[in-house]
Design a protein around this motif. Structure first.
Motif, PDB file in Angstrom:
ATOM      1  N   ASP A   1       0.829  -1.209   0.000  1.00 24.21           N
ATOM      2  CA  ASP A   1       0.000   0.000   0.000  1.00 24.21           C
ATOM      3  C   ASP A   1       0.861   1.256   0.000  1.00 24.21           C
ATOM      4  O   ASP A   1       0.539   2.241  -0.677  1.00 24.21           O
ATOM      5  CB  ASP A   1      -0.928   0.002   1.214  1.00 24.21           C
ATOM      6  CG  ASP A   1      -2.042  -1.035   1.110  1.00 24.21           C
ATOM      7  OD1 ASP A   1      -2.207  -1.603   0.013  1.00 24.21           O
ATOM      8  OD2 ASP A   1      -2.728  -1.264   2.111  1.00 24.21           O
TER       9      ASP A   1
ATOM     10  N   LEU B   1      -1.545  -0.478 -10.249  1.00 26.86           N
ATOM     11  CA  LEU B   1      -2.022  -1.392  -9.211  1.00 26.86           C
ATOM     12  C   LEU B   1      -1.438  -2.777  -9.460  1.00 26.86           C
ATOM     13  O   LEU B   1      -1.636  -3.362 -10.522  1.00 26.86           O
ATOM     14  CB  LEU B   1      -3.553  -1.456  -9.229  1.00 26.86           C
ATOM     15  CG  LEU B   1      -4.184  -2.378  -8.180  1.00 26.86           C
ATOM     16  CD1 LEU B   1      -3.899  -1.870  -6.772  1.00 26.86           C
ATOM     17  CD2 LEU B   1      -5.682  -2.498  -8.397  1.00 26.86           C
TER      18      LEU B   1
ATOM     19  N   THR C   1      -4.442  -3.618  -1.258  1.00 24.32           N
ATOM     20  CA  THR C   1      -5.189  -2.736  -2.157  1.00 24.32           C
ATOM     21  C   THR C   1      -5.760  -3.518  -3.330  1.00 24.32           C
ATOM     22  O   THR C   1      -6.891  -3.271  -3.773  1.00 24.32           O
ATOM     23  CB  THR C   1      -4.284  -1.612  -2.668  1.00 24.32           C
ATOM     24  OG1 THR C   1      -3.782  -0.872  -1.553  1.00 24.32           O
ATOM     25  CG2 THR C   1      -5.044  -0.665  -3.581  1.00 24.32           C
TER      26      THR C   1
ATOM     27  N   ARG D   1      -8.882  -5.341  -2.043  1.00 21.33           N
ATOM     28  CA  ARG D   1      -9.998  -4.403  -1.830  1.00 21.33           C
ATOM     29  C   ARG D   1     -10.566  -3.931  -3.161  1.00 21.33           C
ATOM     30  O   ARG D   1     -11.781  -3.789  -3.316  1.00 21.33           O
ATOM     31  CB  ARG D   1      -9.534  -3.211  -0.991  1.00 21.33           C
ATOM     32  CG  ARG D   1      -9.187  -3.555   0.448  1.00 21.33           C
ATOM     33  CD  ARG D   1      -9.168  -2.296   1.312  1.00 21.33           C
ATOM     34  NE  ARG D   1      -8.247  -1.291   0.788  1.00 21.33           N
ATOM     35  CZ  ARG D   1      -6.967  -1.195   1.113  1.00 21.33           C
ATOM     36  NH1 ARG D   1      -6.450  -2.072   1.960  1.00 21.33           N
ATOM     37  NH2 ARG D   1      -6.210  -0.242   0.618  1.00 21.33           N
ATOM     38  N   THR D   2      -9.686  -3.687  -4.126  1.00 19.58           N
ATOM     39  CA  THR D   2     -10.143  -3.229  -5.440  1.00 19.58           C
ATOM     40  C   THR D   2     -10.972  -4.306  -6.118  1.00 19.58           C
ATOM     41  O   THR D   2     -12.016  -4.019  -6.721  1.00 19.58           O
ATOM     42  CB  THR D   2      -8.946  -2.850  -6.321  1.00 19.58           C
ATOM     43  OG1 THR D   2      -8.184  -1.823  -5.671  1.00 19.58           O
ATOM     44  CG2 THR D   2      -9.406  -2.339  -7.682  1.00 19.58           C
TER      45      THR D   2
END
Length: 300
Positions: free
Chosen positions: A82, A95, A287, A290-291
């Motif tokens: 992150d 990402l 991340t 979560r994405t």
């Protein structure tokens, strides 16, 4: 003064082997050899003064200390990921990461592929490890980031986000209906060859769900043939003229349009079952995870 974190390579070796379940698979991921990873984990255990893994010639298993350390180590690496992404920026192209997800065969074969295709096009640097199984995996112990599950979830302490309520349809092949006749009422199903699925969580046949004159009716199908483990088996049997089954609209819609299956008791249709994303609330999600959760929840 010595370096405080010169052992992070050993920690990465431990996390990778724990998630993959073997030294050999871990070595493939890290482009090294099983013996190198074994020595790294031994060094880490010596440093911590605790055994993290039980190793035999056949399998690896985590000790209680190993499971606790794995959780914390995964969370630490997620924080580093992150921090790097915060510097790099929030664009899809930047990402990165790995996400491990477990899904049932129904969703894994019929709903998730199109969703993952859209996700991977938007986030090309995120790697997905997909397990398609009807077994309820232990997310924490087996190192999964999230799972898709069917039906009301037990009070397990997991967080759930609903993806959809999937409509159900009762179907049979034209050949079966020509041979056995077409039932006109739910009560007539008892005279037909029904194809029930045995739920792995209970060992009982899953009830068929109907809506009759505004009332919800749960009916447990009898059957000389009962399907275990893979719920898609009832569809294959029905398509081959073996009887009647109830399954999801997204599985049989194309088959009905092609004439391979025929809907039965259409007037009693109207019920559905929910599919949800689940994940552990105490785990610090990366991340990338979560994405993916947000993407699937919007796309479902």
């Amino acid at each position: 003064m010595g370096r405080r974190f010169d052992h992070l390579g050993d920690v990465e070796a431990f996390v990778t082997v724990a998630e993959k379940g073997s030294m050999t698979e871990g070595a493939v991921v890290l482009s090294t050899t099983p013996s190198v990873l074994s020595r790294a984990i031994t060094r880490l255990e010596t440093r911590l003064g605790a055994q993290l893994m039980r190793r035999t010639t056949r399998r690896l298993s985590l000790t209680d200390e190993g499971r606790a350390y794995l959780e914390q180590a995964r969370a630490a690496f997620s924080m580093i990921d992150d921090a790097e992404r915060a510097i790099q920026g929030p664009t899809g192209a930047s990402l990165t990461g790995h996400v491990r997800i477990s899904v049932p065969t129904t969703y894994g074969h019929y709903r998730l592929p199109a969703m993952l295709d859209r996700f991977t096009q938007a986030y090309s640097e995120v790697h997905i490890e997909l397990s398609i199984t009807n077994r309820n995996v232990d997310l924490v112990a087996e190192g999964y980031d999230l799972a898709i599950r069917l039906g009301p979830l037990p009070d397990s302490g997991l967080v759930a986000r609903k993806l959809e309520d999937a409509p159900l349809r009762l179907v049979a092949s034209p050949h079966y209906l020509e041979r056995a006749g077409t039932p006109r009422h739910v009560e007539e199903l008892a005279k037909h060859q029904c194809l029930p699925f045995v739920m792995p969580s209970t060992g009982r046949c899953a009830p068929w769900l109907f809506q009759v004159e505004g009332r919800d009716v749960d009916w447990t199908p009898p059957g000389r043939i009962r399907v275990f483990d893979d719920v898609l088996g009832v569809v294959s049997l029905a398509e081959n003229g073996m009887g009647i089954c109830q399954t999801y609209d997204f599985i049989v819609r194309d088959r009905i349009e092609q004439g391979r299956l025929v809907e039965v008791l259409e007037h009693a249709r109207g019920r559905s079952r929910p599919f949800s994303l689940i994940f552990a609330p105490h785990r610090r999600l990366s991340t990338a995870t979560r994405t993916l959760i947000d993407f699937l929840a919007r796309d479902g």
